[in-house]
Scaffold this motif. Structure first.
Motif, PDB file in Angstrom:
ATOM      1  N   LYS A  29      28.963  60.349 -48.581  1.00 38.65           N
ATOM      2  CA  LYS A  29      27.796  61.023 -49.143  1.00 38.65           C
ATOM      3  C   LYS A  29      26.623  60.186 -49.312  1.00 38.65           C
ATOM      4  N   ASP A  30      26.757  58.844 -49.565  1.00 35.88           N
ATOM      5  CA  ASP A  30      25.636  57.890 -49.362  1.00 35.88           C
ATOM      6  C   ASP A  30      25.249  57.661 -48.085  1.00 35.88           C
ATOM      7  N   SER A  31      26.496  57.612 -46.880  1.00 38.10           N
ATOM      8  CA  SER A  31      25.987  57.254 -45.718  1.00 38.10           C
ATOM      9  C   SER A  31      25.289  58.591 -45.106  1.00 38.10           C
ATOM     10  N   VAL A  32      25.535  59.837 -45.378  1.00 36.52           N
ATOM     11  CA  VAL A  32      25.018  60.738 -44.424  1.00 36.52           C
ATOM     12  C   VAL A  32      23.353  60.927 -45.325  1.00 36.52           C
ATOM     13  N   GLU A  33      23.297  60.659 -46.836  1.00 35.08           N
ATOM     14  CA  GLU A  33      22.178  60.964 -47.103  1.00 35.08           C
ATOM     15  C   GLU A  33      21.063  59.687 -47.034  1.00 35.08           C
ATOM     16  N   GLY A  34      21.785  58.558 -46.482  1.00 30.63           N
ATOM     17  CA  GLY A  34      20.934  57.360 -46.107  1.00 30.63           C
ATOM     18  C   GLY A  34      20.422  57.515 -44.608  1.00 30.63           C
ATOM     19  N   LEU A  35      21.066  57.938 -43.907  1.00 31.98           N
ATOM     20  CA  LEU A  35      20.899  58.220 -42.389  1.00 31.98           C
ATOM     21  C   LEU A  35      19.453  59.450 -42.506  1.00 31.98           C
ATOM     22  N   LEU A  36      19.968  60.530 -43.272  1.00 28.07           N
ATOM     23  CA  LEU A  36      18.777  61.547 -43.255  1.00 28.07           C
ATOM     24  C   LEU A  36      17.516  61.016 -44.032  1.00 28.07           C
ATOM     25  N   LYS A  37      17.594  60.411 -44.968  1.00 28.98           N
ATOM     26  CA  LYS A  37      16.530  59.753 -45.923  1.00 28.98           C
ATOM     27  C   LYS A  37      15.606  59.094 -44.811  1.00 28.98           C
ATOM     28  N   SER A  38      16.309  58.020 -43.895  1.00 26.71           N
ATOM     29  CA  SER A  38      15.434  57.204 -43.300  1.00 26.71           C
ATOM     30  C   SER A  38      14.966  57.912 -41.987  1.00 26.71           C
ATOM     31  N   ALA A  39      15.644  58.849 -41.475  1.00 24.27           N
ATOM     32  CA  ALA A  39      15.250  59.454 -40.346  1.00 24.27           C
ATOM     33  C   ALA A  39      14.726  60.916 -40.135  1.00 24.27           C
ATOM     34  N   TYR A  40      14.728  61.581 -41.289  1.00 29.05           N
ATOM     35  CA  TYR A  40      14.595  63.022 -41.294  1.00 29.05           C
ATOM     36  C   TYR A  40      13.876  63.518 -42.300  1.00 29.05           C
ATOM     37  N   ASP A  41      12.436  63.113 -42.600  1.00 24.20           N
ATOM     38  CA  ASP A  41      11.291  63.420 -43.460  1.00 24.20           C
ATOM     39  C   ASP A  41      10.802  64.711 -42.540  1.00 24.20           C
ATOM     40  N   PHE A  42       9.917  65.569 -43.440  1.00 24.28           N
ATOM     41  CA  PHE A  42       9.416  66.676 -42.930  1.00 24.28           C
ATOM     42  C   PHE A  42       8.612  66.433 -41.679  1.00 24.28           C
ATOM     43  N   GLU A  43       7.963  65.495 -41.522  1.00 22.14           N
ATOM     44  CA  GLU A  43       7.154  65.217 -40.437  1.00 22.14           C
ATOM     45  C   GLU A  43       7.882  65.020 -39.043  1.00 22.14           C
ATOM     46  N   SER A  44       8.937  64.151 -39.227  1.00 21.55           N
ATOM     47  CA  SER A  44      10.000  63.790 -38.176  1.00 21.55           C
ATOM     48  C   SER A  44      10.687  65.311 -37.786  1.00 21.55           C
ATOM     49  N   ARG A  45      10.994  66.156 -38.769  1.00 23.35           N
ATOM     50  CA  ARG A  45      11.536  67.447 -38.347  1.00 23.35           C
ATOM     51  C   ARG A  45      10.679  68.175 -37.342  1.00 23.35           C
ATOM     52  N   LYS A  46       9.332  68.122 -37.889  1.00 20.15           N
ATOM     53  CA  LYS A  46       8.676  68.711 -36.928  1.00 20.15           C
ATOM     54  C   LYS A  46       8.598  68.335 -35.475  1.00 20.15           C
ATOM     55  N   LYS A  47       8.460  67.035 -35.318  1.00 29.03           N
ATOM     56  CA  LYS A  47       8.613  66.452 -34.061  1.00 29.03           C
ATOM     57  C   LYS A  47      10.047  66.873 -33.145  1.00 29.03           C
ATOM     58  N   TYR A  48      11.147  66.804 -33.996  1.00 27.99           N
ATOM     59  CA  TYR A  48      12.278  67.188 -33.338  1.00 27.99           C
ATOM     60  C   TYR A  48      12.371  68.649 -33.147  1.00 27.99           C
ATOM     61  N   GLY A  49      11.788  69.425 -33.933  1.00 23.41           N
ATOM     62  CA  GLY A  49      11.698  70.726 -33.474  1.00 23.41           C
ATOM     63  C   GLY A  49      10.997  71.136 -32.081  1.00 23.41           C
ATOM     64  N   ALA A  50       9.959  70.223 -31.776  1.00 24.17           N
ATOM     65  CA  ALA A  50       9.189  70.554 -30.472  1.00 24.17           C
ATOM     66  C   ALA A  50       9.895  69.811 -29.230  1.00 24.17           C
ATOM     67  N   GLU A  51      11.027  69.027 -29.405  1.00 28.89           N
ATOM     68  CA  GLU A  51      11.975  68.635 -28.442  1.00 28.89           C
ATOM     69  C   GLU A  51      12.505  69.837 -27.584  1.00 28.89           C
ATOM     70  N   PRO A  52      12.884  69.553 -26.336  1.00 29.06           N
ATOM     71  CA  PRO A  52      13.308  70.857 -25.337  1.00 29.06           C
ATOM     72  C   PRO A  52      14.090  71.677 -26.079  1.00 29.06           C
ATOM     73  N   ASP A  53      15.449  70.760 -26.506  1.00 30.27           N
ATOM     74  CA  ASP A  53      16.396  71.724 -27.189  1.00 30.27           C
ATOM     75  C   ASP A  53      16.117  72.248 -28.504  1.00 30.27           C
ATOM     76  N   GLY A  54      15.071  72.073 -29.198  1.00 35.08           N
ATOM     77  CA  GLY A  54      14.738  72.417 -30.614  1.00 35.08           C
ATOM     78  C   GLY A  54      15.448  71.692 -31.651  1.00 35.08           C
ATOM     79  N   PHE A  55      15.843  70.391 -31.133  1.00 31.99           N
ATOM     80  CA  PHE A  55      16.495  69.377 -31.965  1.00 31.99           C
ATOM     81  C   PHE A  55      16.664  68.188 -31.358  1.00 31.99           C
ATOM     82  N   SER A  56      16.859  67.080 -32.028  1.00 29.65           N
ATOM     83  CA  SER A  56      16.760  65.662 -31.661  1.00 29.65           C
ATOM     84  C   SER A  56      18.465  65.343 -31.080  1.00 29.65           C
ATOM     85  N   ARG A  57      18.249  64.977 -29.690  1.00 29.66           N
ATOM     86  CA  ARG A  57      19.472  64.611 -29.243  1.00 29.66           C
ATOM     87  C   ARG A  57      20.049  63.070 -29.859  1.00 29.66           C
TER      88      ARG A  57
END
Length: 380
Positions: free
Chosen positions: A13-41
């Protein structure tokens, strides 16, 4: 019953939440959604590095042998972060078919790529006439030599446009709605005769309409019995429904948190609107709805391990009903309490409501599952 997490589960739980907290804020999500696959490889690669893609698979198959509780932990975290990456279609659905019924050769051929993140999968099941009926299949798989020829059309295939391998339901005999005569087949997405039309869904994910025109696959493409695949499909989809319930809890939790924070900062008549008693009551009602959904999501996760198919299906249907009711209430209240800003693309709360709405519709909405529970003699 003991609902406390074990030390290993807390670390996960700590591991996955830590990863997402550091790399998946709302602004980052917008950028990932704009990538060719619609998510971040890149994020998908980090999921693989942390072992999230191999969680449910046995150690013999290169995984970690984790259970349904670990799936719940991950899915709740993905829901809170509003993750776009195709964990459900690849790990829960495709991985579920391979884990539960794949041959040793199929597991050896496909699981390494799934676990290390190099191969993406999609479950091509829904047809234009089938709605929520898993046994309504018109796509055909006809014997040809030692293999099969697949013809038909599938719609709204989650992650269908970027998947490397498709897991396809097709009828090998019988009529359109017969329970017998349905098979499950592994089909390379680049096979001759496969055509895909990808598009974004309303919640920011991606899907595809896929046509199969004379697609030839070998005998080794069938997962399990090609004439009796419906019980397997129902089992794996029940796993997915339970996982979706957990994802919804994460998304509802974050929706409530975001809404309460907004009430504390938005002022009217010179005071925060959180001081208005009527809005406090509404926030309290949202919390009650969340906890009701959380309890039923836990029940669904436990029920996904039931061996009795009817008992398992009824329990998960009951959970889907409550989760559907709760997410609708929390989503609508969140939007209303935010006012006009709640329906703008710039406000994340609207994106949570969109995702929650799609979760409700995936593999049966609350009304559909309420009817299932009623037919089984259950009470909600």
């Amino acid at each position: 019953m003991d609902f406390d997490l074990s030390e290993e589960q807390r670390l996960l739980k700590d591991s996955v939440e830590g990863l997402l907290k550091s790399a998946y804020d709302f602004e980052s999500r917008k950028k990932y959604g704009a990538e060719p696959d619609g998510f971040s490889r890149a994020i998908w690669g980090k999921f693989a590095e942390q072992g999230l893609l191999g969680l449910p698979f046995s150690e013999a198959d290169g995984g970690f042998g984790a259970g349904s509780v670990e799936t719940m932990i991950v899915m709740e975290a993905l829901g809170r972060a509003l993750v776009l990456e195709p964990y459900l279609p690849t790990v829960i659905l495709a991985g579920g078919f391979l884990r539960r019924a794949g041959s040793a050769e199929q597991k050896a051929a496909y699981l390494p790529g799934l676990i290390d993140g190099s191969k993406l999968f999609a479950f091509a099941q829904l047809e234009k006439s089938s709605r929520y009926d898993l046994g309504d299949v018109t796509t055909t798989a006809k014997p040809q030599g030692d293999g099969w020829v697949i013809d038909g059309d599938k719609t709204v295939v989650l992650n269908g446009d970027s998947a490397d391998v498709l897991i396809v339901t097709a009828r090998t005999k019988g009529g359109q709605r017969d329970r017998d005569g349905i098979g499950v087949f592994l089909v390379p997405a680049n096979a001759k005769g496969v055509s895909r039309k990808g598009y974004p869904t309303q919640d920011g994910l991606r899907a595809a309409d896929i046509s199969f025109n004379g697609v030839v696959v070998g005998a080794d493409a069938a997962i399990g019995d090609p004439a009796q695949g419906l019980p397997l499909i129902e089992r794996v989809v029940d796993d997915a429904r339970a996982a979706l319930c957990a994802e919804a809890v994460g998304a509802m939790e974050e929706s409530l948190k975001t809404t309460v924070e907004y009430l504390k900062t938005r002022t009217q008549f010179g005071v925060p609107i959180a001081s208005f008693q009527v809005l406090q009551h509404r926030a309290a009602d949202m919390f009650v709805a969340l906890e009701q959904a959380r309890s039923m999501a836990m029940f669904a996760i436990m029920a996904s391990d039931f061996e009795d198919a009817k008992q398992r299906a009824n329990a998960i249907a009951a959970a889907k009903v409550q989760v559907g009711r709760s997410l609708k209430f929390i989503g609508e209240q969140s939007i209303q309490l935010h006012g006009g800003i709640g329906v703008t693309m710039e406000a994340k709360i609207g994106h949570y409501f969109k995702r929650l709405t799609m979760i409700d519709r995936t593999f049966g909405d609350a009304d559909y599952h309420l009817a299932r529970v009623g037919e089984a003699g259950g009470v909600i």
